[in-house]
Design a protein around this motif. Structure first.
Motif, PDB file in Angstrom:
ATOM      1  N   UNK A 113      12.077 -65.199 -31.357  1.00  0.00           N
ATOM      2  CA  UNK A 113      11.935 -64.910 -31.773  1.00  0.00           C
ATOM      3  C   UNK A 113      11.072 -64.952 -32.426  1.00  0.00           C
ATOM      4  N   UNK A 114       9.900 -64.239 -30.484  1.00  0.00           N
ATOM      5  CA  UNK A 114       8.540 -64.048 -30.464  1.00  0.00           C
ATOM      6  C   UNK A 114       8.863 -63.435 -29.451  1.00  0.00           C
ATOM      7  N   UNK A 115       9.570 -63.017 -28.992  1.00  0.00           N
ATOM      8  CA  UNK A 115       9.412 -61.798 -27.741  1.00  0.00           C
ATOM      9  C   UNK A 115       8.997 -62.132 -26.422  1.00  0.00           C
ATOM     10  N   UNK A 116       9.431 -61.801 -24.771  1.00  0.00           N
ATOM     11  CA  UNK A 116       9.630 -62.276 -24.295  1.00  0.00           C
ATOM     12  C   UNK A 116       8.257 -61.096 -23.615  1.00  0.00           C
ATOM     13  N   UNK A 117       7.662 -61.403 -22.200  1.00  0.00           N
ATOM     14  CA  UNK A 117       6.814 -61.410 -21.254  1.00  0.00           C
ATOM     15  C   UNK A 117       7.135 -60.675 -20.795  1.00  0.00           C
ATOM     16  N   UNK A 118       6.942 -59.028 -20.165  1.00  0.00           N
ATOM     17  CA  UNK A 118       7.950 -58.253 -19.393  1.00  0.00           C
ATOM     18  C   UNK A 118       7.230 -58.264 -18.143  1.00  0.00           C
ATOM     19  N   UNK A 119       6.790 -57.920 -16.691  1.00  0.00           N
ATOM     20  CA  UNK A 119       5.654 -57.208 -15.601  1.00  0.00           C
ATOM     21  C   UNK A 119       6.587 -57.008 -14.990  1.00  0.00           C
ATOM     22  N   UNK A 120       6.355 -55.543 -14.557  1.00  0.00           N
ATOM     23  CA  UNK A 120       6.278 -54.442 -14.129  1.00  0.00           C
ATOM     24  C   UNK A 120       5.627 -53.597 -13.125  1.00  0.00           C
ATOM     25  N   UNK A 121       6.603 -54.238 -11.561  1.00  0.00           N
ATOM     26  CA  UNK A 121       5.477 -53.820 -10.335  1.00  0.00           C
ATOM     27  C   UNK A 121       4.835 -52.597  -9.913  1.00  0.00           C
ATOM     28  N   UNK A 122       3.304 -52.221 -10.079  1.00  0.00           N
ATOM     29  CA  UNK A 122       3.057 -51.602 -10.063  1.00  0.00           C
ATOM     30  C   UNK A 122       2.410 -50.936  -8.896  1.00  0.00           C
ATOM     31  N   UNK A 123       1.768 -52.108  -7.605  1.00  0.00           N
ATOM     32  CA  UNK A 123       1.282 -51.586  -6.949  1.00  0.00           C
ATOM     33  C   UNK A 123       1.299 -52.767  -6.143  1.00  0.00           C
ATOM     34  N   UNK A 124       1.129 -52.802  -4.253  1.00  0.00           N
ATOM     35  CA  UNK A 124       0.982 -54.178  -3.791  1.00  0.00           C
ATOM     36  C   UNK A 124       0.822 -53.706  -2.373  1.00  0.00           C
ATOM     37  N   UNK A 125      -0.272 -54.722  -2.145  1.00  0.00           N
ATOM     38  CA  UNK A 125      -0.472 -54.444  -0.675  1.00  0.00           C
ATOM     39  C   UNK A 125      -1.476 -54.940  -0.121  1.00  0.00           C
ATOM     40  N   UNK A 126      -1.684 -54.749   1.070  1.00  0.00           N
ATOM     41  CA  UNK A 126      -2.216 -55.955   2.188  1.00  0.00           C
ATOM     42  C   UNK A 126      -3.936 -55.839   2.144  1.00  0.00           C
ATOM     43  N   UNK A 127      -4.804 -56.567   1.349  1.00  0.00           N
ATOM     44  CA  UNK A 127      -5.999 -57.067   1.096  1.00  0.00           C
ATOM     45  C   UNK A 127      -6.682 -57.498   1.850  1.00  0.00           C
ATOM     46  N   UNK A 128      -6.374 -59.068   2.424  1.00  0.00           N
ATOM     47  CA  UNK A 128      -7.107 -59.658   3.143  1.00  0.00           C
ATOM     48  C   UNK A 128      -6.054 -60.163   4.269  1.00  0.00           C
ATOM     49  N   UNK A 129      -6.803 -60.494   5.216  1.00  0.00           N
ATOM     50  CA  UNK A 129      -6.036 -61.197   6.340  1.00  0.00           C
ATOM     51  C   UNK A 129      -5.851 -62.896   6.014  1.00  0.00           C
ATOM     52  N   UNK A 130      -6.073 -63.251   5.230  1.00  0.00           N
ATOM     53  CA  UNK A 130      -6.620 -64.358   4.817  1.00  0.00           C
ATOM     54  C   UNK A 130      -6.107 -64.823   2.924  1.00  0.00           C
ATOM     55  N   UNK A 131      -6.215 -65.971   2.644  1.00  0.00           N
ATOM     56  CA  UNK A 131      -5.476 -66.102   0.946  1.00  0.00           C
ATOM     57  C   UNK A 131      -6.135 -66.001   0.415  1.00  0.00           C
ATOM     58  N   UNK A 132      -5.739 -64.848  -0.806  1.00  0.00           N
ATOM     59  CA  UNK A 132      -6.539 -64.135  -1.867  1.00  0.00           C
ATOM     60  C   UNK A 132      -7.118 -65.102  -2.306  1.00  0.00           C
ATOM     61  N   UNK A 133      -8.505 -65.029  -2.939  1.00  0.00           N
ATOM     62  CA  UNK A 133      -8.336 -66.575  -3.788  1.00  0.00           C
ATOM     63  C   UNK A 133      -9.368 -66.398  -5.145  1.00  0.00           C
ATOM     64  N   UNK A 134      -9.820 -65.651  -5.020  1.00  0.00           N
ATOM     65  CA  UNK A 134     -10.968 -64.326  -6.232  1.00  0.00           C
ATOM     66  C   UNK A 134     -10.163 -62.585  -6.555  1.00  0.00           C
ATOM     67  N   UNK A 135      -9.398 -62.983  -7.507  1.00  0.00           N
ATOM     68  CA  UNK A 135      -9.037 -61.503  -7.756  1.00  0.00           C
ATOM     69  C   UNK A 135      -9.538 -61.480  -9.582  1.00  0.00           C
ATOM     70  N   UNK A 136     -10.726 -59.890 -10.091  1.00  0.00           N
ATOM     71  CA  UNK A 136     -11.403 -59.365 -10.078  1.00  0.00           C
ATOM     72  C   UNK A 136     -10.212 -58.085 -10.695  1.00  0.00           C
ATOM     73  N   UNK A 137     -10.427 -57.641 -12.126  1.00  0.00           N
ATOM     74  CA  UNK A 137      -9.416 -56.578 -12.467  1.00  0.00           C
ATOM     75  C   UNK A 137     -10.709 -55.467 -13.686  1.00  0.00           C
ATOM     76  N   UNK A 138     -10.632 -54.350 -13.783  1.00  0.00           N
ATOM     77  CA  UNK A 138     -11.602 -53.789 -14.960  1.00  0.00           C
ATOM     78  C   UNK A 138     -10.973 -52.488 -15.251  1.00  0.00           C
ATOM     79  N   UNK A 139     -11.062 -52.139 -16.290  1.00  0.00           N
ATOM     80  CA  UNK A 139     -11.174 -50.850 -17.174  1.00  0.00           C
ATOM     81  C   UNK A 139     -13.300 -49.745 -16.390  1.00  0.00           C
TER      82      UNK A 139
END
Length: 358
Positions: A35-61
């Motif tokens: 009735x309101x539609x599903x959200x679909x996620x499509x993987x674009x890229x994946x990489x090893x950013x750090x050796x430990x946990x990534x607890x901060x993520x910021x994305x911008x255009x």
């Protein structure tokens, strides 16, 4: 903030084991889900950013290109990534010392960075203003903010990251709200406009968000959320226990309803922003680490290793929006709304970019 008598890694491990002790079945899909539609996620890229946990993520255009920042708690490193190519390429690294807790954009490329204090705290060590203009590190010297003595745990910017007028920061020992100086390169004013000591009665504070211009909410390891009216002399207007003994991971205001969305170690809940009363709860899916807004009612929530869409009107996660990860997703950031991109930071140091389709 650093506490030599508290084993954060062991506490995290026990919480994760507890949430997986009785694996929950995914919520059944509602026949009305279309009735309101599903959200679909499509993987674009994946990489090893750090050796430990990534607890901060910021994305911008940046024009037609996208840029990401990932932060690692263990190494206190913040890395910048160019997403113009299919394989993300590094644009430098900033080492901030201690343990990295939070990063919040103030104005332009100026950002507030919160870190844990060391064994012997140094004044101005735990909260600094940096330039994140790539490539990192910037030649501009960091500016120290002398607001916290034993580390800084969480940050919140009003009205929004990147166009900040007020910046709030919180730790076990203090809550402070400062003005962002106009024409000062995003640097904070010398004296806070609001301050409160021991905001959660000396319990750890792990989350902070704005409700309105003069209202803040904070959450901690005692499973409590507290509201703060900056125009009132009352020390916290209300306090709510979302789940006794749980850890509040993330707080965010739902703009359409005025509710607070609370991610905690027993699930996800919505609180009435005026009273602190619970108006909805999703449990049985493991720890909720973070969430991002897709629309007025729909959010993508990181429940451990799964990303699920939750609708506030039905409190039923959408199986059609799920994404399975190799490790728990600790941080999320969405750019350009429902038709944009989702950045996910995981506990194993991996960063993933998804395209979001509503």
């Amino acid at each position: 903030m650093y506490d030599p008598d508290f084993d954060w890694d062991e506490a995290e491990r026990l919480l994760e084991e507890d949430s997986q002790a009785t694996p929950a079945e995914p919520a059944a899909e509602s026949p009305r889900s279309s009735s309101f539609g599903l959200v679909r996620l499509e993987k674009r890229a994946q990489w090893q950013a750090h050796d430990g946990q990534v607890n901060v993520a910021l994305l911008e255009n940046r024009g037609e290109a996208q840029q990401a920042f990932t932060g690692c708690w263990d190494s206190a490193s913040l890395r910048c990534w160019d997403l113009a190519q299919e394989e993300p390429s590094p644009l430098g690294e900033l080492r901030v010392g201690g343990f990295l807790n939070a990063v919040a954009k103030l104005r332009g490329d100026t950002a507030l960075v919160a870190v844990s204090a060391g064994l012997i705290p140094t004044p101005g060590e735990s909260l600094k203003v940096y330039s994140l203009s790539p490539p990192l590190p910037s030649p501009t010297k960091a500016e120290s903010c002398f607001l916290h003595t034993r580390g800084c745990r969480a940050l919140a910017v009003w009205p929004a990251p990147g166009c900040g007028e007020l910046a709030a920061s919180i730790s076990k020992d203090s809550l402070a709200v400062s003005r962002v100086r106009e024409g000062g390169g995003g640097i904070l004013a010398a004296s806070p406009v609001f301050a409160a000591s021991n905001p959660h009665d000396m319990q750890e504070v792990t989350a902070l968000c704005w409700q309105e211009e003069a209202l803040l909410a904070s959450g901690g390891t005692g499973g409590k959320v507290r509201s703060w009216d900056l125009n009132s002399a009352v020390r916290g207007t209300w306090t709510c226990s979302v789940s006794p003994g749980s850890w509040v991971r993330h707080l965010e205001r739902c703009t359409s309803s005025g509710c607070l969305v609370v991610c905690h170690s027993d699930g996800l809940c919505w609180l009435d922003g005026r009273t602190g009363q619970s108006v909805g709860h999703v449990a049985g899916l493991g720890q909720a680490y973070a969430n991002v807004r897709i629309s007025d009612h729909v959010r993508i929530v990181a429940f451990g290793r799964r990303l699920l869409a939750c609708d506030r009107r039905r409190l039923t996660p959408e199986a059609g929006a799920s994404a399975e990860l190799a490790a728990a997703a600790l941080s999320l950031d969405l750019c350009a709304g429902a038709g944009g991109s989702l950045l996910v930071g995981s506990k194993d140091g991996v960063a993933t970019i998804y395209s979001v389709h509503a």
